[in-house]
Design a protein around this motif. Sequence first.
Motif, PDB file in Angstrom:
ATOM      1  N   MET A   1       0.983  -1.421  -0.060  1.00 16.64           N
ATOM      2  CA  MET A   1       0.042   0.024  -0.262  1.00 16.64           C
ATOM      3  C   MET A   1       1.070   1.343   0.038  1.00 16.64           C
ATOM      4  N   ALA A   2       0.466   2.201  -0.844  1.00 13.69           N
ATOM      5  CA  ALA A   2       1.389   3.463  -1.058  1.00 13.69           C
ATOM      6  C   ALA A   2       1.242   4.235   0.328  1.00 13.69           C
ATOM      7  N   LEU A   3       2.185   5.031   0.623  1.00 14.04           N
ATOM      8  CA  LEU A   3       2.068   5.949   1.614  1.00 14.04           C
ATOM      9  C   LEU A   3       1.492   7.346   1.218  1.00 14.04           C
ATOM     10  N   GLY A   4       0.653   7.953   2.239  1.00 12.46           N
ATOM     11  CA  GLY A   4       0.339   9.215   1.756  1.00 12.46           C
ATOM     12  C   GLY A   4       1.345  10.411   1.989  1.00 12.46           C
ATOM     13  N   PRO A   5       1.409  11.453   1.283  1.00 15.76           N
ATOM     14  CA  PRO A   5       2.657  12.376   1.538  1.00 15.76           C
ATOM     15  C   PRO A   5       2.871  12.698   3.122  1.00 15.76           C
ATOM     16  N   ALA A   6       2.005  12.583   3.861  1.00 19.39           N
ATOM     17  CA  ALA A   6       2.438  12.909   5.325  1.00 19.39           C
ATOM     18  C   ALA A   6       3.096  11.914   5.943  1.00 19.39           C
ATOM     19  N   GLU A   7       3.023  10.673   5.308  1.00 21.09           N
ATOM     20  CA  GLU A   7       3.910   9.365   5.782  1.00 21.09           C
ATOM     21  C   GLU A   7       5.055   9.255   5.086  1.00 21.09           C
ATOM     22  N   SER A   8       5.229   9.700   3.929  1.00 17.44           N
ATOM     23  CA  SER A   8       6.348   9.612   3.127  1.00 17.44           C
ATOM     24  C   SER A   8       7.634  10.212   3.416  1.00 17.44           C
ATOM     25  N   PRO A   9       8.724   9.572   4.043  1.00 23.86           N
ATOM     26  CA  PRO A   9       9.852  10.087   4.332  1.00 23.86           C
ATOM     27  C   PRO A   9      10.520  11.116   3.077  1.00 23.86           C
ATOM     28  N   GLY A  10      10.445  10.294   1.913  1.00 28.77           N
ATOM     29  CA  GLY A  10      11.220  11.233   0.928  1.00 28.77           C
ATOM     30  C   GLY A  10      10.285  12.505   0.510  1.00 28.77           C
ATOM     31  N   PHE A  11       8.957  12.454   0.722  1.00 29.89           N
ATOM     32  CA  PHE A  11       8.347  13.494   0.323  1.00 29.89           C
ATOM     33  C   PHE A  11       8.485  14.638   1.303  1.00 29.89           C
ATOM     34  N   LEU A  12       8.504  14.032   2.669  1.00 21.30           N
ATOM     35  CA  LEU A  12       9.027  15.055   3.853  1.00 21.30           C
ATOM     36  C   LEU A  12      10.169  15.704   3.781  1.00 21.30           C
ATOM     37  N   LEU A  13      11.076  14.639   3.233  1.00 30.99           N
ATOM     38  CA  LEU A  13      12.577  15.289   3.215  1.00 30.99           C
ATOM     39  C   LEU A  13      12.575  16.366   2.016  1.00 30.99           C
ATOM     40  N   TRP A  14      11.935  16.347   1.203  1.00 31.08           N
ATOM     41  CA  TRP A  14      11.932  17.364   0.079  1.00 31.08           C
ATOM     42  C   TRP A  14      11.290  18.514   0.552  1.00 31.08           C
ATOM     43  N   HIS A  15      10.344  18.518   1.312  1.00 29.52           N
ATOM     44  CA  HIS A  15       9.882  19.895   1.463  1.00 29.52           C
ATOM     45  C   HIS A  15      10.434  20.181   2.492  1.00 29.52           C
ATOM     46  N   ALA A  16      11.307  19.712   3.750  1.00 31.68           N
ATOM     47  CA  ALA A  16      12.196  20.051   4.358  1.00 31.68           C
ATOM     48  C   ALA A  16      13.469  20.760   3.799  1.00 31.68           C
ATOM     49  N   THR A  17      13.749  20.110   2.720  1.00 34.59           N
ATOM     50  CA  THR A  17      15.012  20.585   1.881  1.00 34.59           C
ATOM     51  C   THR A  17      14.708  21.830   1.332  1.00 34.59           C
ATOM     52  N   LEU A  18      13.532  21.942   0.732  1.00 36.74           N
ATOM     53  CA  LEU A  18      13.027  23.291   0.124  1.00 36.74           C
ATOM     54  C   LEU A  18      13.006  24.435   1.109  1.00 36.74           C
ATOM     55  N   ARG A  19      12.371  24.035   2.393  1.00 38.79           N
ATOM     56  CA  ARG A  19      12.191  25.115   3.269  1.00 38.79           C
ATOM     57  C   ARG A  19      13.673  25.721   3.781  1.00 38.79           C
ATOM     58  N   TRP A  20      14.611  24.469   3.811  1.00 32.87           N
ATOM     59  CA  TRP A  20      15.846  24.876   4.517  1.00 32.87           C
ATOM     60  C   TRP A  20      16.650  25.694   3.518  1.00 32.87           C
ATOM     61  N   GLN A  21      16.658  25.464   2.210  1.00 32.12           N
ATOM     62  CA  GLN A  21      17.296  26.178   1.099  1.00 32.12           C
ATOM     63  C   GLN A  21      16.857  27.499   1.038  1.00 32.12           C
ATOM     64  N   ARG A  22      15.482  27.594   1.211  1.00 31.43           N
ATOM     65  CA  ARG A  22      15.072  28.942   1.334  1.00 31.43           C
ATOM     66  C   ARG A  22      15.579  29.755   2.404  1.00 31.43           C
ATOM     67  N   ASP A  23      15.676  29.385   3.656  1.00 34.51           N
ATOM     68  CA  ASP A  23      16.235  29.945   4.708  1.00 34.51           C
ATOM     69  C   ASP A  23      17.575  30.181   4.663  1.00 34.51           C
ATOM     70  N   ILE A  24      18.591  29.300   4.046  1.00 35.27           N
ATOM     71  CA  ILE A  24      19.822  29.652   3.834  1.00 35.27           C
ATOM     72  C   ILE A  24      19.945  30.787   2.695  1.00 35.27           C
ATOM     73  N   ALA A  25      19.344  30.731   1.877  1.00 33.37           N
ATOM     74  CA  ALA A  25      19.361  31.716   0.585  1.00 33.37           C
ATOM     75  C   ALA A  25      19.024  32.994   1.137  1.00 33.37           C
ATOM     76  N   ALA A  26      17.960  33.243   2.151  1.00 33.44           N
ATOM     77  CA  ALA A  26      17.490  34.337   2.656  1.00 33.44           C
ATOM     78  C   ALA A  26      18.861  34.901   3.741  1.00 33.44           C
ATOM     79  N   ALA A  27      19.390  33.847   4.308  1.00 34.86           N
ATOM     80  CA  ALA A  27      20.392  34.342   5.265  1.00 34.86           C
ATOM     81  C   ALA A  27      21.668  34.947   4.493  1.00 34.86           C
ATOM     82  N   LEU A  28      22.030  34.316   3.144  1.00 39.35           N
ATOM     83  CA  LEU A  28      23.193  34.847   2.520  1.00 39.35           C
ATOM     84  C   LEU A  28      22.986  36.008   1.625  1.00 39.35           C
ATOM     85  N   THR A  29      21.629  36.178   1.151  1.00 36.67           N
ATOM     86  CA  THR A  29      21.354  37.408   0.165  1.00 36.67           C
ATOM     87  C   THR A  29      21.990  38.605   0.607  1.00 36.67           C
ATOM     88  N   PRO A  30      21.873  38.979   1.895  1.00 41.39           N
ATOM     89  CA  PRO A  30      22.473  40.215   2.281  1.00 41.39           C
ATOM     90  C   PRO A  30      23.766  40.408   2.233  1.00 41.39           C
TER      91      PRO A  30
END
Length: 142
Positions: A1-30
């Motif tokens: 049975m396929a996992l839903g997005p909230a239970e998929s480690p890969g999907f959660l990692l994808w979202h966490a990575t995108l959020r982390w990358q945005r945070d790092i970009a915001a810190a480095l832009t200045p």
Amino acid sequence: MALGPAESPGFLLWHATLRWQRDIAAALTPLGLTHVQFVLLACTWWFNTRDEQPNQLALARQAGTDVKMTSQVLRTLEGKGLIEREVDPADTRAKRLRVTDTGAELAPRAIAAVEQADARFFEPVAVDDAVALLRPLAHPES
């Protein structure tokens, strides 16, 4: 049975990575740096503080970046006056890397900005837990 997005480690990692990358970009832009520029500047600075002048291949290995892309980004950092590339007397095909005075001043400030962004991002979990999870994912051969 396929996992839903909230239970998929890969999907959660994808979202966490995108959020982390945005945070790092915001810190480095200045500071006028992209994330990859930061990583290559910080790694070069780290080598230099240990009296080492890495070549581009050693830097790419340390940073985990593609060699050709590393060369292109180093040209950008050189154009910004943050890094100097000098011909290696032992191998004229290789370039030795050294941060300039401007790069040596910027690197620790950029590292501090990234560490603050990391601290905010990882605040919901214990640092030891995050490292224990991420180390085997980042370096499966270890």
